[in-house]
Design an enzyme around this catalytic site. Sequence first.
Site, PDB file in Angstrom:
ATOM      1  N   ASP A  80       2.957   9.179   8.008  1.00  0.00           N
ATOM      2  CA  ASP A  80       4.299   9.243   8.600  1.00  0.00           C
ATOM      3  C   ASP A  80       5.218  10.149   7.803  1.00  0.00           C
ATOM      4  O   ASP A  80       6.023  10.900   8.365  1.00  0.00           O
ATOM      5  CB  ASP A  80       4.911   7.850   8.660  1.00  0.00           C
ATOM      6  CG  ASP A  80       4.376   7.003   9.790  1.00  0.00           C
ATOM      7  OD1 ASP A  80       5.192   6.446  10.534  1.00  0.00           O
ATOM      8  OD2 ASP A  80       3.147   6.906   9.924  1.00  0.00           O
ATOM      9  N   CYS A 121      -1.785   2.356   5.974  1.00  0.00           N
ATOM     10  CA  CYS A 121      -0.481   2.907   6.346  1.00  0.00           C
ATOM     11  C   CYS A 121      -0.014   2.527   7.740  1.00  0.00           C
ATOM     12  O   CYS A 121      -0.658   1.768   8.446  1.00  0.00           O
ATOM     13  CB  CYS A 121      -0.494   4.421   6.130  1.00  0.00           C
ATOM     14  SG  CYS A 121      -0.627   4.843   4.371  1.00  0.00           S
ATOM     15  N   ASP A 122       1.124   3.113   8.111  1.00  0.00           N
ATOM     16  CA  ASP A 122       1.977   2.608   9.184  1.00  0.00           C
ATOM     17  C   ASP A 122       1.278   2.306  10.509  1.00  0.00           C
ATOM     18  O   ASP A 122       1.448   1.242  11.077  1.00  0.00           O
ATOM     19  CB  ASP A 122       3.102   3.609   9.455  1.00  0.00           C
ATOM     20  CG  ASP A 122       3.991   3.808   8.257  1.00  0.00           C
ATOM     21  OD1 ASP A 122       3.453   4.092   7.181  1.00  0.00           O
ATOM     22  OD2 ASP A 122       5.213   3.711   8.392  1.00  0.00           O
ATOM     23  N   LYS A 123       0.516   3.233  11.044  1.00  0.00           N
ATOM     24  CA  LYS A 123      -0.125   3.029  12.341  1.00  0.00           C
ATOM     25  C   LYS A 123      -1.597   2.682  12.187  1.00  0.00           C
ATOM     26  O   LYS A 123      -2.232   2.246  13.143  1.00  0.00           O
ATOM     27  CB  LYS A 123       0.021   4.280  13.213  1.00  0.00           C
ATOM     28  CG  LYS A 123       1.446   4.788  13.327  1.00  0.00           C
ATOM     29  CD  LYS A 123       2.413   3.727  13.791  1.00  0.00           C
ATOM     30  CE  LYS A 123       3.850   4.154  13.612  1.00  0.00           C
ATOM     31  NZ  LYS A 123       4.297   4.239  12.211  1.00  0.00           N
ATOM     32  N   CYS A 194       3.318   3.743   0.280  1.00  0.00           N
ATOM     33  CA  CYS A 194       4.640   3.941  -0.314  1.00  0.00           C
ATOM     34  C   CYS A 194       5.114   2.679  -1.042  1.00  0.00           C
ATOM     35  O   CYS A 194       4.906   1.564  -0.568  1.00  0.00           O
ATOM     36  CB  CYS A 194       5.643   4.310   0.756  1.00  0.00           C
ATOM     37  SG  CYS A 194       5.138   5.725   1.755  1.00  0.00           S
ATOM     38  N   GLU A 447      10.344   8.397  14.336  1.00  0.00           N
ATOM     39  CA  GLU A 447      11.227   7.683  13.410  1.00  0.00           C
ATOM     40  C   GLU A 447      12.473   8.512  13.119  1.00  0.00           C
ATOM     41  O   GLU A 447      12.382   9.730  12.906  1.00  0.00           O
ATOM     42  CB  GLU A 447      10.515   7.434  12.074  1.00  0.00           C
ATOM     43  CG  GLU A 447       9.456   6.382  12.137  1.00  0.00           C
ATOM     44  CD  GLU A 447       8.821   6.155  10.774  1.00  0.00           C
ATOM     45  OE1 GLU A 447       8.073   5.184  10.663  1.00  0.00           O
ATOM     46  OE2 GLU A 447       9.059   6.940   9.840  1.00  0.00           O
ATOM     47  N   SER A 473      12.079   4.066  10.001  1.00  0.00           N
ATOM     48  CA  SER A 473      11.166   3.753   8.913  1.00  0.00           C
ATOM     49  C   SER A 473      11.561   2.420   8.313  1.00  0.00           C
ATOM     50  O   SER A 473      12.741   2.060   8.296  1.00  0.00           O
ATOM     51  CB  SER A 473      11.248   4.847   7.846  1.00  0.00           C
ATOM     52  OG  SER A 473      10.666   4.423   6.633  1.00  0.00           O
TER      53      SER A 473
END
Length: 559
Positions: A80, A121-123, A194, A447, A473
């Site tokens: 991202d 991570c995010d997705k 992160c 985002e 985010s």
Amino acid sequence: MAYRSEKTLRGVENQYYRATYKSMGYSTDDLRRPIIGIANSWNEGVPGHFNLRQVSQRVRDGIYRAGGTPVEFGTIACCDGMAQGHDGMHYILPSRQIICDSIETFAQAQLVDALVLLGSCDKIVPGMLMAAARLDIPCILLPGGPMEGGIVFDGRQSDQTSSAEALGMLSAGKITLDEYTVLENLSCPSCGSCSYLGTANTMCCLSEALGMTLPDGGMIPATSADRLRIAEETGIKIVELTKKKITARQIITKGSIRNAIKTCLAISGSTNAVMHLTAIAHEAELDMDVLQEFDDLSRNTPQVAKINPSSQYNCIDFHKAGGVPRVMEALKTVLDLDVMTVTGHTVGENIESHVYQYPEDRRIIRSMEDPFGFQGGVAVLRGNLAPDTGVTKPGAFDKSLYHFIGEAICFDSEEEAEEAILAGKVKEGHVVVIRYEGPKGGPGMREMFKAMKYLYGRGLAKKTALITDGRFSGTNNGCFVGHISPEAAEGGPIAIVKDGDKIEIDVDNRSLKLLVSDEEIAARLKEWKRPEPKFKRGYLALYSKFAASGSEGGILKID
């Protein structure tokens, strides 16, 4: 038949399949064991996935040690952060579907008996959990762990988002070029997801709360030896689950989804969790309204943990304070303790048997009796500007912003808004409206990360608000409302807001209103025309055609 793989690997008639495996060095003994797939999203472009080759090897060791045969394969993982602020962000949410579909495809084509899902991570994490729910075979998700915090900047350990905040400060003359440049080398000192509680680490925590990750598996640091130890344990456990026939849908239930929602509220997790848990519940074929559950539970679930962006403490600090196990222990009187987990034991049994390696730290995790707030850190808003829903994160911004009335300044893309903010066109009292960034209109529901960071850097975080049919985010703070549905591209009211209109955000009353008469809103909507799709070829054209709204999880609706 004991295992799925026996359909192709047992019997005289199935020599063809055994010969195919043996061409790659597998032995007769290997092919008599349960076949455990390892879906590894390792690559060299995403820091949260950079260590997954080493993690995978220890998973393989555990599988073989426990009597299984590991079969590793790859799937994509996009960052991202690297996709922020350009066309790449259109692909990030849609990549979740590719990840889910690719894992389903390999697992079914190869008839593996179980899966270990490696992603951070995010997705990637939600895409993998969606695949697990869809396949309903034994599965364990293992993240790669969070990265270390960087050099102290603006009162806390920095991370890559500090660079975006610093650019806003630089444009406002608040820091020097030298102060800005030093962050490039010192804000991200190691690989890992992160270091703050963004969507990536939120979803790793929620996988643990769902029961799909071993206790502590979400937040052990990426560079820790414990990360390798839990990888081997994961390999051992997946063989155990396979032999016991404990499948994903025995773990992903209404009760475990509610446990995950309560954990998200208690840690003030990313607003994107609303959409991802909705999609996971959809794949598990659970008849539940996840958005309504968030709305109902947010009113009486206390916030018992504070992690950056809600405080200066990062995810490794959170892990040392006890992490998800200590949060769930704090919440145990309101959790469903009887749901099964990948340990082979229930949530209640896991809480009772957990051994904490570090002392508790009440600066980061508190009890239900003495919480940071008596309501959850995520809230669902509705009103004439968000007839279906809008999602905000009051746990990450000052209470003075819970009721905000401001003047709209409208932009039809993320880039337009960012340019205006850096140029000083957004002033105190503005409500920044960014539209045509939803699942269909974006497409891909980008985002608005940079826009919020630029407002923060220019000293406007407590003096402005931002609303969008896109996403945020998990690191964003300030007064914001995202996931506004219906989105602008579907003719939602956000499409007809004009510069100068008054907008009211009322978190306590869960409302988002355009302070314009119903007659005026109806007249504007009658004049509105659907814009042309931004992409007419490739995957984004397909996604924009079938994407459901943010309130439905941004899934692809085939029927």
